[in-house]
Write an enzyme that holds these catalytic residues in place. Structure first.
Site, PDB file in Angstrom:
ATOM      1  N   ALA A  25       5.913 -53.347  10.024  1.00 55.46           N
ATOM      2  CA  ALA A  25       4.506 -53.161   9.643  1.00 55.46           C
ATOM      3  C   ALA A  25       3.698 -54.461   9.654  1.00 55.46           C
ATOM      4  O   ALA A  25       2.507 -54.459   9.969  1.00 55.46           O
ATOM      5  CB  ALA A  25       4.421 -52.508   8.270  1.00 55.46           C
ATOM      6  N   THR A  29      -0.476 -55.624  10.510  1.00 51.79           N
ATOM      7  CA  THR A  29      -1.429 -55.928   9.441  1.00 51.79           C
ATOM      8  C   THR A  29      -2.475 -56.944   9.909  1.00 51.79           C
ATOM      9  O   THR A  29      -3.619 -56.910   9.466  1.00 51.79           O
ATOM     10  CB  THR A  29      -0.739 -56.440   8.162  1.00 51.79           C
ATOM     11  OG1 THR A  29       0.187 -57.458   8.509  1.00 51.79           O
ATOM     12  CG2 THR A  29      -0.012 -55.331   7.436  1.00 51.79           C
ATOM     13  N   PHE A  36       0.993 -47.998   5.474  1.00 49.93           N
ATOM     14  CA  PHE A  36       0.588 -46.779   4.758  1.00 49.93           C
ATOM     15  C   PHE A  36       1.311 -46.624   3.429  1.00 49.93           C
ATOM     16  O   PHE A  36       0.823 -45.943   2.530  1.00 49.93           O
ATOM     17  CB  PHE A  36       0.794 -45.521   5.628  1.00 49.93           C
ATOM     18  CG  PHE A  36       2.225 -45.134   5.833  1.00 49.93           C
ATOM     19  CD1 PHE A  36       2.928 -45.582   6.934  1.00 49.93           C
ATOM     20  CD2 PHE A  36       2.873 -44.318   4.919  1.00 49.93           C
ATOM     21  CE1 PHE A  36       4.255 -45.225   7.131  1.00 49.93           C
ATOM     22  CE2 PHE A  36       4.204 -43.953   5.100  1.00 49.93           C
ATOM     23  CZ  PHE A  36       4.894 -44.412   6.200  1.00 49.93           C
ATOM     24  N   GLN A 104       8.857 -50.550  14.639  1.00 51.14           N
ATOM     25  CA  GLN A 104       8.815 -49.486  13.631  1.00 51.14           C
ATOM     26  C   GLN A 104       7.392 -48.965  13.481  1.00 51.14           C
ATOM     27  O   GLN A 104       7.150 -48.058  12.705  1.00 51.14           O
ATOM     28  CB  GLN A 104       9.318 -50.038  12.285  1.00 51.14           C
ATOM     29  CG  GLN A 104      10.779 -50.459  12.330  1.00 51.14           C
ATOM     30  CD  GLN A 104      11.247 -51.101  11.042  1.00 51.14           C
ATOM     31  OE1 GLN A 104      10.661 -52.072  10.553  1.00 51.14           O
ATOM     32  NE2 GLN A 104      12.302 -50.574  10.463  1.00 51.14           N
ATOM     33  N   ILE A 106       3.711 -47.256  14.773  1.00 52.12           N
ATOM     34  CA  ILE A 106       3.374 -46.059  15.545  1.00 52.12           C
ATOM     35  C   ILE A 106       1.992 -46.174  16.177  1.00 52.12           C
ATOM     36  O   ILE A 106       1.460 -45.198  16.678  1.00 52.12           O
ATOM     37  CB  ILE A 106       3.426 -44.801  14.634  1.00 52.12           C
ATOM     38  CG1 ILE A 106       2.474 -44.956  13.432  1.00 52.12           C
ATOM     39  CG2 ILE A 106       4.852 -44.540  14.161  1.00 52.12           C
ATOM     40  CD1 ILE A 106       2.341 -43.702  12.582  1.00 52.12           C
ATOM     41  N   HIS A 122       9.850 -45.056  15.458  1.00 55.87           N
ATOM     42  CA  HIS A 122       9.210 -44.037  14.621  1.00 55.87           C
ATOM     43  C   HIS A 122       8.160 -43.218  15.370  1.00 55.87           C
ATOM     44  O   HIS A 122       7.347 -42.552  14.753  1.00 55.87           O
ATOM     45  CB  HIS A 122       8.602 -44.687  13.371  1.00 55.87           C
ATOM     46  CG  HIS A 122       9.634 -45.291  12.461  1.00 55.87           C
ATOM     47  ND1 HIS A 122       9.336 -46.186  11.463  1.00 55.87           N
ATOM     48  CD2 HIS A 122      10.979 -45.123  12.412  1.00 55.87           C
ATOM     49  CE1 HIS A 122      10.449 -46.542  10.842  1.00 55.87           C
ATOM     50  NE2 HIS A 122      11.466 -45.918  11.401  1.00 55.87           N
ATOM     51  N   CYS A 133       3.407 -24.122  22.280  1.00 54.02           N
ATOM     52  CA  CYS A 133       3.518 -24.141  23.749  1.00 54.02           C
ATOM     53  C   CYS A 133       3.851 -25.523  24.312  1.00 54.02           C
ATOM     54  O   CYS A 133       4.098 -25.666  25.505  1.00 54.02           O
ATOM     55  CB  CYS A 133       2.228 -23.624  24.385  1.00 54.02           C
ATOM     56  SG  CYS A 133       0.857 -24.795  24.331  1.00 54.02           S
ATOM     57  N   ILE A 232       3.026 -63.385  11.481  1.00 52.01           N
ATOM     58  CA  ILE A 232       3.637 -63.430  12.811  1.00 52.01           C
ATOM     59  C   ILE A 232       2.644 -63.778  13.924  1.00 52.01           C
ATOM     60  O   ILE A 232       2.967 -64.545  14.825  1.00 52.01           O
ATOM     61  CB  ILE A 232       4.376 -62.107  13.097  1.00 52.01           C
ATOM     62  CG1 ILE A 232       5.037 -62.113  14.466  1.00 52.01           C
ATOM     63  CG2 ILE A 232       3.483 -60.891  12.973  1.00 52.01           C
ATOM     64  CD1 ILE A 232       6.484 -62.293  14.423  1.00 52.01           C
TER      65      ILE A 232
HETATM   66 ZN   LIG Z   1      -0.278 -24.491  22.374  1.00 51.92          ZN
END
Ligand SMILES: [Zn+2]
Length: 242
Positions: A25, A29, A36, A104, A106, A122, A133, A232
């Site tokens: 994380a 930042t 989160f 890690q 997203i 993740h 579908c 970092i």
């Molecule tokens: Zn659908």
């Protein structure tokens, strides 16, 4: 600041050709994406749940609307831009010195910076699928939808993000371990290393240089050759790719 540490890191990077970066994380930042898990107390007052509980498989199933309210507000930052860390890692890959970024996060910022081989432990907010579908939807569609995002077929859309209680993708794990076991240098950044599976992955490293760059002291002693207690992006921003 950290002048000697940055000089040493430059030497290590100059001496490496198979760098793997493992990030958490803290890498995001500096792009103004808060972790989160540190979401303010308002949500907990409202739902009486912790962020970890809200971002769980069972909560998604039982309270999909509540999940999406939190998710859209606290986990989807579509205006965020890559920072110095993302950009320098992409530059190192392009120069043939870095083989993989394992993250890690997203948010997709490594790809936005130009990185190609990104292993997302993740998942990603940028991939979303209809549970009925399988139709694909992008992040803007999910963020812009009212309440629970729905597919044109009427099905419910689920982000391709690994929720608590869900397992990691075995293929991503396999590729991550393979990259780490072949690396000559492993740089761990923006993570405290206590979160599964970070701690276990490090045991597969057989290379020369282990570096940890994290703002706060790491919880676990990993025997790093170099440890830099700094943001970092600030550190990697000073590295020259040769
Ligand atoms: Zn659908």
């Amino acid at each position: 600041m950290y002048k000697e540490e940055v000089r040493r890191l430059q030497e290590i990077i100059d001496d490496s050709s198979q760098i793997v970066f493992f990030g958490g994380a803290g890498v995001s930042t500096e792009s103004d994406i808060p972790d989160f898990r540190s979401a303010d107390g308002l949500y907990q007052q409202k739902y009486k749940y912790s962020p970890e509980q809200i971002v769980s498989h069972s909560f998604f199933v039982q309270n999909t609307e509540g999940f999406y309210e939190f998710y859209k507000d606290k986990m989807m930052f579509l205006d965020a831009l890559p920072n110095q860390a993302h950009l320098k890692l992409a530059e190192l890959e392009k120069a043939g010195k870095l083989t993989a970024v394992i993250t890690q996060n997203i948010d997709g910022l490594h790809q936005a910076a130009g990185s190609k081989n990104v292993l997302e432990l993740h998942g990603s907010i940028h991939r979303n699928y209809c549970q009925k579908c399988g139709k694909f939807y992008d992040a803007a569609y999910v963020k812009g939808s009212e309440g629970i995002p729905k597919c044109s077929c009427g099905g419910r859309i689920k982000p391709d993000v690994v929720l608590y209680e869900e397992g990691l993708d075995p293929d991503v794990i396999r590729k991550s371990i393979q990259a780490i076991s072949r690396a000559d240098t492993l740089i761990i950044g923006g993570t405290s290393l206590v979160v599964y599976p970070a701690a276990g992955f490090i045991d597969h490293f057989r290379g020369k240089h282990l570096v940890v760059i994290n703002k706060s002291a790491t919880a676990r002693e990993v025997g790093a050759e170099l440890s830099i207690a700094a943001p970092i992006g600030e550190v990697l921003g000073r590295i020259v790719v040769k």
